[in-house]
Design a protein around this motif. Structure first.
Motif, short mmCIF file in Angstrom:
data_model
loop_
_atom_site.label_atom_id
_atom_site.label_comp_id
_atom_site.label_asym_id
_atom_site.label_seq_id
_atom_site.Cartn_x
_atom_site.Cartn_y
_atom_site.Cartn_z
N ASN A 111 0.87 -1.17 0.00
CA ASN A 111 0.00 0.00 0.00
C ASN A 111 0.91 1.23 0.00
O ASN A 111 1.03 1.95 0.99
CB ASN A 111 -0.90 -0.02 1.24
N GLU A 160 -13.38 2.81 -2.59
CA GLU A 160 -12.71 3.03 -3.86
C GLU A 160 -13.27 2.18 -5.00
O GLU A 160 -12.94 2.40 -6.17
CB GLU A 160 -11.21 2.73 -3.73
N VAL A 188 -4.78 3.75 -6.61
CA VAL A 188 -5.42 2.56 -6.05
C VAL A 188 -5.50 1.45 -7.09
O VAL A 188 -5.30 0.27 -6.77
CB VAL A 188 -6.82 2.91 -5.50
N SER A 223 -7.42 1.92 1.48
CA SER A 223 -6.34 2.37 0.59
C SER A 223 -5.86 3.76 0.95
O SER A 223 -6.54 4.51 1.65
CB SER A 223 -6.82 2.36 -0.86
#
Length: 263
Positions: free
Chosen positions: A41, A71, A79, A126
């Protein structure tokens, strides 16, 4: 795969193996998922550098790989890319788990994961790539994007002087001609301005053409095209080729009222 990405993937594998050896052969899937989320991430700067080394990452699409509920419907470029990297890494770790007999496969060589593990995958959150630092304003010289936009404006002014009556269509043409689309051309712009990783499709891309899943790089190109188009239309207004209405909005020819989407 770039050397940087290959090394990162190998680091993920090493951490996974170490954690599994320390805890015993329990929760191999959950452990793999956790390690991927913790290590991949990536923040905006790290992701931009990774993309610079491997621009093909901008070809990534969401394709049901985005796990963050916030998301899923309209993921950002960052992302989309990190979700693809995580998915590839997770697949690799599960292969490691099979090789070390932490997981089994069935007769059709499908990896068998305990339903309890799948049901207990923690929620994914995220990074918000729209909440990052913008370009370094202290960097000497104009930005690459400024150079590109200035060249487009110069070309537009030259064409506008010969066909002011066609100002809107000329702006469409020039904005399309000058904005970069190739991943290797977009990557340096992202390094220069990581905020580009926070862009989303936002109906600027023809979703039917890409089955609702435009490549990450194309999302950036669509936004840059729109930004350049607006800049050129302002130039046209300053040159008297387009007028403003009573509310201060540009008057666009009736047949061209809808903003274009990128095909």
């Amino acid at each position: 795969m770039s050397q940087r990405l290959a090394e990162l993937m190998d680091q993920v594998r090493q951490v996974y193996v170490r954690q599994m050896q320390e805890q015993g052969p329990h929760e191999p899937y959950l452990t793999a998922h956790r390690v991927c989320q913790q290590m991949l991430n990536l923040d905006a700067v790290a992701l931009a550098e990774l993309i610079a080394d491997d621009p093909k990452l901008l070809s990534a699409r969401a394709v049901n790989l985005v796990e963050d509920p916030a998301e899923i419907d309209n993921p950002s470029v960052g992302v989309i890319v990190t979700s693809n990297i995580c998915a590839a890494a997770l697949e690799g770790l599960l292969a490691v788990a099979v090789n070390r007999e932490w997981l089994e496969i069935d007769a059709e060589e499908r990896i068998l994961v305990d339903a309890w593990e799948l049901d207990n995958v923690p929620a994914v959150r995220s990074i918000d790539y729209s909440d990052v630092k913008g370009p370094d304003l202290e960097r000497p010289g104009p930005s690459q994007l400024s150079v590109l936009f200035n060249a487009a404006e110069k070309a537009y002014l030259q064409q506008l002087s010969e066909a002011a009556h066609d100002a809107y269509h000329l702006a469409l043409q020039v904005s399309s001609d000058y904005v970069v689309f190739a991943p290797e051309d977009l990557a340096p712009l992202i390094v220069e301005n990581p905020l580009l990783l926070g862009l989303r499709a936002d109906e600027l891309v023809d979703e039917e053409m890409f089955e609702g899943e435009p490549p990450a790089g194309l999302i950036i190109s669509a936004h840059l095209t729109e930004m350049l188009l607006q800049q050129l239309l302002e130039v046209a207004q300053e040159q008297g080729a387009l007028a403003l209405d009573s509310s201060g909005q540009l008057i666009i020819p009736v047949s061209d009222e809808d903003n274009p989407t990128l095909h």
